[in-house]
Design a protein around this motif. Sequence first.
Motif, PDB file in Angstrom:
ATOM      1  N   UNK A   1       0.852  -1.204   0.000  1.00  0.00           N
ATOM      2  CA  UNK A   1       0.000   0.000   0.000  1.00  0.00           C
ATOM      3  C   UNK A   1       0.879   1.241   0.000  1.00  0.00           C
ATOM      4  N   UNK A   2       1.922   1.201   0.873  1.00  0.00           N
ATOM      5  CA  UNK A   2       2.832   2.356   0.964  1.00  0.00           C
ATOM      6  C   UNK A   2       3.486   2.639  -0.389  1.00  0.00           C
ATOM      7  N   UNK A   3       3.809   1.538  -1.110  1.00  0.00           N
ATOM      8  CA  UNK A   3       4.459   1.702  -2.426  1.00  0.00           C
ATOM      9  C   UNK A   3       3.485   2.214  -3.480  1.00  0.00           C
ATOM     10  N   UNK A   4       2.212   2.239  -3.119  1.00  0.00           N
ATOM     11  CA  UNK A   4       1.201   2.759  -4.036  1.00  0.00           C
ATOM     12  C   UNK A   4       0.681   1.723  -5.017  1.00  0.00           C
ATOM     13  N   UNK A   5       0.957   0.435  -4.747  1.00  0.00           N
ATOM     14  CA  UNK A   5       0.435  -0.619  -5.640  1.00  0.00           C
ATOM     15  C   UNK A   5      -1.063  -0.768  -5.398  1.00  0.00           C
ATOM     16  N   UNK A   6      -1.883  -0.826  -6.460  1.00  0.00           N
ATOM     17  CA  UNK A   6      -3.325  -0.871  -6.217  1.00  0.00           C
ATOM     18  C   UNK A   6      -4.040  -1.970  -6.988  1.00  0.00           C
ATOM     19  N   UNK A   7      -3.353  -3.114  -7.116  1.00  0.00           N
ATOM     20  CA  UNK A   7      -3.984  -4.253  -7.787  1.00  0.00           C
ATOM     21  C   UNK A   7      -4.832  -5.062  -6.812  1.00  0.00           C
TER      22      UNK A   7
ATOM     23  N   UNK B   1      -6.591  -5.106   3.920  1.00  0.00           N
ATOM     24  CA  UNK B   1      -6.620  -4.642   2.534  1.00  0.00           C
ATOM     25  C   UNK B   1      -6.637  -5.752   1.492  1.00  0.00           C
ATOM     26  N   UNK B   2      -6.804  -7.001   1.927  1.00  0.00           N
ATOM     27  CA  UNK B   2      -6.901  -8.096   0.956  1.00  0.00           C
ATOM     28  C   UNK B   2      -8.319  -8.098   0.387  1.00  0.00           C
ATOM     29  N   UNK B   3      -8.433  -8.286  -0.930  1.00  0.00           N
ATOM     30  CA  UNK B   3      -9.781  -8.332  -1.513  1.00  0.00           C
ATOM     31  C   UNK B   3     -10.360  -9.745  -1.465  1.00  0.00           C
ATOM     32  N   UNK B   4      -9.478 -10.741  -1.435  1.00  0.00           N
ATOM     33  CA  UNK B   4      -9.958 -12.137  -1.416  1.00  0.00           C
ATOM     34  C   UNK B   4      -9.164 -12.944  -0.399  1.00  0.00           C
ATOM     35  N   UNK B   5      -9.794 -14.035   0.043  1.00  0.00           N
ATOM     36  CA  UNK B   5      -9.176 -14.883   1.065  1.00  0.00           C
ATOM     37  C   UNK B   5      -9.372 -16.335   0.622  1.00  0.00           C
TER      38      UNK B   5
END
Length: 674
Positions: free
Chosen positions: A626-632, A653-657
């Motif tokens: 997140x800090x690196x600005x990755x937004x995939x 911040x995980x979209x899937x588990x």
Amino acid sequence: MKALETLRSYVPATRRQAYVAIGVFVAYFVVAKFGLYLYFTFNTSPALIWPPVGVALAAMVFYGYRMWVPILLAQFFVTLLQSPNASMLLLFVIAAGFALQAVVGLYVMRVFKFEPRFDTLTNALVIVFVALVVTAIEPSIATGYQFFSGTLNVTPLLNWTRAWGAGIFSVLVFTTLIISWFPWQKFNYSLNEKLEIIFSFSALTALIYLLFWTKFSVHFGIAVIFFLPAVLIWLALRLNVRWLTLAVLWTSILGVTGSIITTETVKLSAQLLANEVYIALVSAMVLIFVSIVGERRTAFEGMKDALNATIQADKNKTEFIAVLAHELRNPLAPIVSSLELLKLQPQTREAVLTINSAQEHTTMIRRLLDDLLDTARLSQNKFKLQKETISLRKIVDQCVGNVSEFYRKRNHALTVTLPKEEIILNADPVRFKQIIINLLNNAGKYTKSGGKIELVAGVEENVLTICVSDNGIGIERDMLNNIFEPFKQAEQMSKQGAGLGIGLFLTKSLVEMHGGKIFALSEGLGKGSVFRIFIPLIPQENQVLQVQKRETAFKSGPASRILIVDDNEPAASALSKLLEYHGHTIQTAFSGTDALSKVSIFKPQFILLDLGMPDMDGFEVASKLKEQGWNGTLVALTGYGQETDRAKTKEAGFQHHLVKPVRTDDILSVIVGD
Ligand code: ADP
């Protein structure tokens, strides 16, 4: 030399023993003087209150046979002071009689392994026996001697009886008192207990007052005397034997004083004798009663301890099963992926058969591990449902898809009948599928090849019924009653290694967690089985809409760039090859640091991130990304699938588990869905 040693063990030989002997001598002397004081001052003859018998026996219990010395001496001097002109031989015979009686008392107690506590019936019976039988020794010796020497001034029977009565009373009142209060032990009483002690003693005092101090010993036609044992029993049960023995002493003191003060001198002796007998009897009775209750209580405490130990052992075992099942999933992950990969490549016919068989077995192991883990969680109360609105048709379709290969192999014919209208239910889709798949699998397993299996669903009065029936081996009546218990299997099944016998237990638990009920029916062996589930439906508007939205979400998508991060290298590599096969571009990283450095160059759209890694765990990697600005899209790969685990990854911040071992289909649906 040896003889000297033996002798030393029967007399006070050390300094400490000498002190104890002096103490016993003094105690005996004082209470004997008191007994004589009562006897002569109030002319209570033939009644005699003679506490030294009880003191002597208690001294023996605590300090052993040696105590015969101070007992003999104290008794001798007491009588010498009382009757200086009496024959020395008579005084000696009486003193020896008392000492011998105490020695025999201790001998009997040791034979019966008496312990100075009143928590077993044996202990209570021994003390009552000693009180009744052994106390006849001294009266017999003394009366016999006096009779033959012509020094008796009352009838032998009277002389014998009053001494015996005094002995019984003395042991039951004084020995029990000393045994229960000595050696001193501090007890902490709560306020309630203190109040109860005060209240009980007040009630006791009032009763004794009515009984021994007034003429109102009968009230409304009920003799007050009946209440005395009741109060004593109450005291002993609610508090402990100490308070009982003290209460008996209190009763004796107040009773005797009351009789002395209120009874005319002519009748006093008779009244005192009656009181003595009454108190001794009540004391013996309550003591026996209390010891029986004490014994039960000890047994109960023992059982409680054993039960607690069993519960703890069971908990440990469950914990162990959960950890084991979880750990076994990790090595299974690369095996599952590798097999899928192998199958996608050109293979010989034999190789395909072998791979298929290996895949079948890994699927079975996976299912068993899942069931084991679920069972462990259920017994740890860690199991939670994640309910959402789902379509029955879709769920059933997926379940049928899941078992179709198995059914095809066994040549089973499956017919599915669903209501025409769309049924929407509020349920945990994964768990709901598990219920139906379990039943379909069992029906397939316990029906010979070429069987007929039916799934019929319907709704009536807001209750969904799902019925899975087969024409298989059926279930015996005995087995039917407890088929849903864990590890319950028909005998022939366990031998064949059909499974673990927890499937139906899980199914029932899951149905119940959905607020439903499940029943098993069968007319007997060879007559097929029917499993019927009832699930209450909660009427909800706009459910249909939600479902439609969800269903349209699945569509095929273009090739994606995916970074797989897992410290388990074989797992990462196998998964990577599989996804490559499906047309995606894959890179792997085997540590958090490695992953972070690859992200900026590779620019993945998806990162499949293992949570447990040694250098940096998945959560830390996620926050650095997140800090690196990755937004995939960030997908967690983990062995933990509980609701709390899912909540944690969502928050991070995980979209899937996804829970390991992950099947390619699961990953693909995530990637395509996004
Ligand atoms: P498992 O199948 O692993 O033994 P289950 O809990 O699913 O465990 O089933 C418990 C037992 O119930 C089985 O071993 C079998 O004896 C019996 N059983 C379950 N379903 C059926 C069925 N459809 N027909 C006959 N017997 C069944």
